[in-house]
Design a protein around this motif. Structure first.
Motif, PDB file in Angstrom:
ATOM      1  N   ALA A  84      43.250  28.208  35.467  1.00 10.72           N
ATOM      2  CA  ALA A  84      41.667  29.003  35.451  1.00 10.72           C
ATOM      3  C   ALA A  84      41.910  31.058  35.352  1.00 10.72           C
ATOM      4  CB  ALA A  84      41.402  28.732  36.762  1.00 10.72           C
ATOM      5  N   VAL A  85      42.966  31.265  35.645  1.00  8.08           N
ATOM      6  CA  VAL A  85      43.161  32.297  35.455  1.00  8.08           C
ATOM      7  C   VAL A  85      43.392  33.019  33.909  1.00  8.08           C
ATOM      8  CG1 VAL A  85      44.887  34.377  35.704  1.00  8.08           C
ATOM      9  CG2 VAL A  85      44.133  32.416  38.007  1.00  8.08           C
ATOM     10  N   ASP A  86      44.980  31.876  33.326  1.00 11.86           N
ATOM     11  CA  ASP A  86      45.166  32.427  32.170  1.00 11.86           C
ATOM     12  C   ASP A  86      44.272  31.493  31.059  1.00 11.86           C
ATOM     13  OD1 ASP A  86      47.380  32.999  32.958  1.00 11.86           O
ATOM     14  OD2 ASP A  86      48.716  31.740  32.518  1.00 11.86           O
ATOM     15  N   THR A  87      43.634  30.684  31.092  1.00 12.00           N
ATOM     16  CA  THR A  87      41.844  30.565  30.447  1.00 12.00           C
ATOM     17  C   THR A  87      40.820  31.459  30.221  1.00 12.00           C
ATOM     18  OG1 THR A  87      41.301  28.934  32.130  1.00 12.00           O
ATOM     19  CG2 THR A  87      42.490  27.853  30.396  1.00 12.00           C
ATOM     20  N   GLY A  88      40.239  32.209  31.481  1.00 12.05           N
ATOM     21  CA  GLY A  88      39.241  33.130  31.648  1.00 12.05           C
ATOM     22  C   GLY A  88      38.248  32.240  32.677  1.00 12.05           C
ATOM     23  N   LEU A  89      38.644  31.104  33.104  1.00  9.54           N
ATOM     24  CA  LEU A  89      38.143  31.062  33.469  1.00  9.54           C
ATOM     25  C   LEU A  89      37.234  31.615  35.183  1.00  9.54           C
ATOM     26  CD1 LEU A  89      38.884  27.011  33.511  1.00  9.54           C
ATOM     27  CD2 LEU A  89      36.829  27.557  33.026  1.00  9.54           C
TER      28      LEU A  89
END
Length: 489
Positions: A84-89
């Motif tokens: 979630a963090v790495d994808t910008g979610l």
């Protein structure tokens, strides 16, 4: 992803973006990342690097509906949070260390702007988010498992990479190579298509040197080691929707270590126990996207549908027959047939090296055309390059008043057809039979053939000299090739 293993690949067949996006949203790990992004709020605390604080992990696991009494629940929650963090979610604010003016402040998290794309974006937006998630999972899969990391800690608590024998770049390249080989096995004509690939086959493709006959015991042991690595990696890649994976039978683990010769997969009944892996349609999309980013030519069926007939015929020239037909059908769909046929015939002209194969693909493209194409095809009956093709099409469609070709056209079409077959498939087992049939039906074939005004005449006759099953006829072909080459000079 490395661009070296397969610089040119057969075209892949992919579902529409909307269907792929639905698959992405249904991938368990991606779905969990979306749920945690919606869960994040003012009370969510993060540590340096954006990781959830330790006491937050059980809360995240509960938000995902996981049983917190199970040891893996916090692991699943941690992995989903990282995605979630790495994808910008999720947007995170790093913690602030204490200073003379202020106390230490924990990091915070909140839903990111990209979360809105999950429900409000286009399918391509969802797929971009999924590709970012895939990058995270692939990076994690290339890291050694926790037990190996603990064993490699030195006295100061730092990882001794020499002792671990782990090179991040090498591990990433190994996994990329495995996925490239799996992709090639999936898209190749006559390959696995939707079928699973045995894990030993993939491991051997990365370990066994090209040209090696019977693998040595040392090589088989390396195959076994690679299988164990891949077993762990594919278990990690399945939740993101890249693959469907049947793991190695745990009862065989000890056997594989004690008898590395078993790594060849055994008989058909036993091979599934050593692990079976299949790229999903979403997986094909993901690996292709990574290849394109790395500069690999990885076409997809439909790429040429919006281009002209010249680009179509040149593009499908090297495609396997099934993929070429699928591409042609997409190109024809939505076009007015008479205009499309005229465009195809115009693109098939030429005396360059690739022209015979273009004409063969043109003939393939015209095969399903109906009666409305007849006037356009009739218009090229007198064309020296297309007249033979036109007569074949008209005859196959039951037209009765087709003028017979003269001898020059018959021989020209024969040379053109063999040249196209050689360009498309090389010297196949079927080609000698075709050559034998042609020479049997034409008395004095080579007396006429060497005079044919076609750029490929000498090459075709030389091929007949190599491949014709009758030695005497093959000798005649070689003599005719010499005459043709002298005439061209």
């Amino acid at each position: 992803m490395s661009a070296e293993p397969h610089p040119t690949l057969p075209p892949v067949r992919l579902p529409a973006d909307a269907e792929l996006a639905r698959d992405a949203l249904g991938a368990p790990l991606f779905a969990r990342a979306v749920r945690l992004a919606r869960w994040a709020g003012p009370d969510t605390r993060v540590e340096f690097g954006g990781e959830l604080a330790g006491d937050q992990l059980p809360l995240a696991a509960r938000a995902l509906g996981l049983d917190t009494s199970e040891e893996d629940s916090v692991v699943h929650a941690s992995q989903a949070w990282r995605v979630a963090v790495d994808t910008g979610l999720v947007d995170v604010t790093e913690p602030e260390e204490a200073s003379e003016e202020a106390e230490a402040r924990p990091g915070t998290a909140a839903p990111g702007e990209d979360l809105a794309l999950v429900t409000g974006g286009a399918p391509a937006d969802v797929l971009d988010l999924w590709l970012a998630a895939l990058d995270t999972v692939l990076a994690d899969a290339a890291v050694p498992d926790l037990d190996d990391l603990v064993d490699a800690l030195d006295a100061g608590g730092e990882i001794d990479f020499d002792r671990l024998n782990w090179n991040p770049g090498r591990e990433a390249d190994f996994l990329d190579g495995v996925l490239a080989n799996l992709y090639l096995l999936t898209v190749a004509e006559g390959g696995t298509a939707d079928g699973p690939v045995p894990l030993p086959v993939l491991a051997a493709s990365m370990v066994v040197p090209d040209g090696m006959g019977e693998p040595t015991d040392a090589v088989l042991e390396q195959v076994s080691d690679a299988m164990m690595r891949l077993d762990d990696q594919f278990r990690q890649l399945e939740p993101i929707g890249l693959v469907e994976y049947q793991p190695v039978d745990e009862a065989l683990m000890t056997e594989a270590e004690e008898q590395p010769g078993n790594a060849d997969g055994g008989d058909e009944e036993d091979v599934s126990r050593y692990g079976m892996v299949r790229l999903t349609p979403l997986g094909r999309y993901g690996i292709r996207a990574r290849m394109l980013e790395a500069g690999v030519e990885a076409p997809a069926v439909g790429d040429l549908s919006g281009k002209g007939a010249d680009a179509l015929l040149d593009g499908v020239a090297r495609y396997p027959e099934g993929a070429a037909q699928a591409e042609i059908e997409q190109w024809l769909a939505g076009r007015e047939l008479p205009g499309a046929v005229a465009e195809l015939l115009a693109a098939a002209r030429g005396d360059d090296e690739g022209a015979p194969l273009r004409r063969l693909r043109c003939q393939q493209a015209l095969a399903p055309a109906g009666p409305e194409a007849e006037p356009v095809v009739r218009a090229v009956l007198d064309d020296p390059e297309l007249g033979g093709l036109a007569r074949v099409w008209l005859a196959e469609h039951g037209v009765v008043d087709v003028p017979a070709p003269d001898g020059a056209m018959v021989f020209w079409l024969t040379v053109d057809t063999i040249a196209a077959q050689l360009a498309a498939d090389g010297e196949t087992e079927e080609l000698p039979l075709l050559m034998e049939t042609l020479t049997a039906h034409h008395t004095g074939f080579f007396d006429q053939a060497w005079r044919v005004d076609h750029p490929a005449t000498a090459d075709v006759l030389e091929a007949m000299g190599r491949l014709h099953p009758d030695k005497k006829t093959a000798k005649e072909a070689r003599k005719a090739a010499f005459k043709a080459r002298s005439r061209q000079s």
